[in-house]
Design a protein around this motif. Structure first.
Motif, PDB file in Angstrom:
ATOM      1  N   LEU A  61      41.227  22.006  44.463  1.00  0.00           N
ATOM      2  CA  LEU A  61      41.651  22.210  43.085  1.00  0.00           C
ATOM      3  C   LEU A  61      42.583  23.413  43.014  1.00  0.00           C
ATOM      4  CD1 LEU A  61      41.559  21.796  40.034  1.00  0.00           C
ATOM      5  CD2 LEU A  61      39.394  23.063  39.999  1.00  0.00           C
ATOM      6  N   ALA A  90      41.145  16.927  35.037  1.00  0.00           N
ATOM      7  CA  ALA A  90      39.680  16.825  35.085  1.00  0.00           C
ATOM      8  C   ALA A  90      39.198  15.378  35.228  1.00  0.00           C
ATOM      9  CB  ALA A  90      39.070  17.473  33.839  1.00  0.00           C
ATOM     10  N   ALA A 112      43.115  22.321  36.527  1.00  0.00           N
ATOM     11  CA  ALA A 112      41.704  21.953  36.364  1.00  0.00           C
ATOM     12  C   ALA A 112      41.459  21.179  35.075  1.00  0.00           C
ATOM     13  CB  ALA A 112      40.841  23.217  36.375  1.00  0.00           C
ATOM     14  N   ILE A 168      39.251  25.952  46.236  1.00  0.00           N
ATOM     15  CA  ILE A 168      40.113  26.310  45.115  1.00  0.00           C
ATOM     16  C   ILE A 168      41.347  27.003  45.670  1.00  0.00           C
ATOM     17  CG2 ILE A 168      40.338  27.742  43.038  1.00  0.00           C
ATOM     18  CD1 ILE A 168      37.333  27.347  42.587  1.00  0.00           C
ATOM     19  N   LEU A 225      44.466  25.933  40.681  1.00  0.00           N
ATOM     20  CA  LEU A 225      44.413  26.453  39.319  1.00  0.00           C
ATOM     21  C   LEU A 225      45.779  26.969  38.895  1.00  0.00           C
ATOM     22  CD1 LEU A 225      41.015  28.397  39.505  1.00  0.00           C
ATOM     23  CD2 LEU A 225      41.430  26.129  38.523  1.00  0.00           C
ATOM     24  N   LEU A 255      34.899  22.862  38.433  1.00  0.00           N
ATOM     25  CA  LEU A 255      35.011  23.873  39.486  1.00  0.00           C
ATOM     26  C   LEU A 255      33.951  23.668  40.568  1.00  0.00           C
ATOM     27  CD1 LEU A 255      35.691  27.010  37.253  1.00  0.00           C
ATOM     28  CD2 LEU A 255      37.357  25.715  38.583  1.00  0.00           C
ATOM     29  N   VAL A 293      38.521  25.117  30.643  1.00  0.00           N
ATOM     30  CA  VAL A 293      38.193  24.542  31.945  1.00  0.00           C
ATOM     31  C   VAL A 293      36.693  24.242  31.995  1.00  0.00           C
ATOM     32  CG1 VAL A 293      38.090  24.970  34.429  1.00  0.00           C
ATOM     33  CG2 VAL A 293      40.088  25.715  33.110  1.00  0.00           C
ATOM     34  N   ASP A 302      45.228  27.311  33.249  1.00  0.00           N
ATOM     35  CA  ASP A 302      43.804  27.310  33.569  1.00  0.00           C
ATOM     36  C   ASP A 302      43.258  28.735  33.554  1.00  0.00           C
ATOM     37  OD1 ASP A 302      43.540  24.529  34.126  1.00  0.00           O
ATOM     38  OD2 ASP A 302      44.245  24.828  36.177  1.00  0.00           O
TER      39      ASP A 302
END
Length: 324
Positions: A74, A57, A53, A101, A76, A95, A90, A80
């Motif tokens: 995403l 980014a 993350a 996720i 993690l 998010l 993060v 993270d």
């Protein structure tokens, strides 16, 4: 076309890059076209899969701006999740951009809010069975597969080996790239003065896996892991694991696994090494049996099925059927 972004250098043989290229292979098998990059690269994409993350980014923000409405997955990583998302830096906005996720082991869910968990899936990193390699008969070889980074606590096993009884046959074979100069210097010095320890430097992935496959034990000493590839590899090789007691390992090996030691506890690790070497009270056999019971967890068919479910949930092109 799916864009898969990983912050790892392409020359890496462990960690995020291994994960990214395995996922590309899985998604290709499922009928997707996949482009792997270290950051955002312009193109006509149906989705983004981003590892890490914080480090990915910028790629996530750019993708969202260039492809509004396209799903973002995403994944993690350990850096993270631990010690927590805020401390790790993060951006909460990243998010919220994620349609889905992904975490790599079940205990990672505890690091997320109820809202985040609602659209999170656990995808354990898989590994095909690793062919058996004949162990060395002259010693009790223990492998450490960890790059020289502080979070890996990479010299802990070497330090523990110095506390073993004089008649112990334990030797530590350590493969890992010198990512931090101070640790590389210490590893070279340790190799010189400790007859039980050899730092082999960075090794090709095939050689690292051969080392693992012939070892009597794998030792993982990390302070934090999101869900270490090397644990999946050890399970696939039938090699028992001694691990620092961290959520990233508990989420893979289970709370009842007998091979944990406190993070940074050299004496406890030395005691576990000696108990395994001597099979004190059947300790080595209990480690071996416990890892054997986890074998199905790292089956490639399970990881393929999990990614097939993610593609379907995001209404991406219908994937090819997954073999049972």
């Amino acid at each position: 076309m799916i864009l898969l972004v990983t912050p790892a250098a392409r020359a890496s043989v462990h960690g995020n890059d291994v994960t990214a290229h395995r996922w590309r292979s899985i998604l290709t098998e499922l009928g997707c076209d996949v482009r792997v990059a270290n950051g955002y690269e312009p193109g006509d994409y149906t989705a983004l899969i981003a590892l890490h993350a914080r480090k990915s980014a910028d790629a996530i923000r750019t993708f969202h701006a260039e492809h509004p409405g396209a799903p973002i997955v995403l994944a993690l990583t350990g850096t993270d999740l631990y010690p927590d998302l805020v401390t790790s830096g993060v951006d909460p906005a990243i998010l919220t951009l994620a349609s889905k996720i992904v975490v790599l082991q079940s205990q990672a869910l505890a690091q997320l809010s109820d809202e985040q968990r609602a659209h999170t899936t656990v995808i354990v990193q898989s590994m095909p069975d690793i062919p058996y390699e004949t162990p060395r008969h002259d010693v009790f070889e223990v492998s450490v597969l960890a790059h020289l980074r502080g979070v890996k606590d990479p010299l802990r096993t070497a330090e523990a080996s110095r506390l073993l009884p004089a008649d112990s046959r334990v030797v530590v074979s350590h493969a890992g790239a010198p990512l931090e100069a101070d640790l590389a210097r210490l590893a070279r010095e340790e190799s010189t003065r400790n007859p039980r320890y050899r730092w082999l430097g960075d090794q090709p992935r095939t050689e690292a896996l051969r080392l693992l496959a012939r070892s009597k034990l794998l030792v993982l000493t990390s302070h934090d892991e999101g869900g270490a590839n090397v644990v999946s590899e050890a399970i696939a090789a039938g090699v028992p694991v001694l691990s620092s007691d961290i959520p990233g390992s508990r989420g893979l090996l289970g709370d009842d696994y007998p091979g944990y030691f406190p993070v940074g506890d050299t004496e406890a690790l030395a005691e576990a090494l000696h108990a395994a070497e001597t099979d004190r009270n059947g300790y080595y056999e209990r480690l071996r049996t416990a890892c054997e019971r986890r074998h199905d967890l790292v089956a490639p068919r399970k990881e393929r099925a999990a990614w097939s479910d993610v593609l379907t949930e995001l209404s991406l092109p219908v994937p090819r059927p997954v073999a049972s």
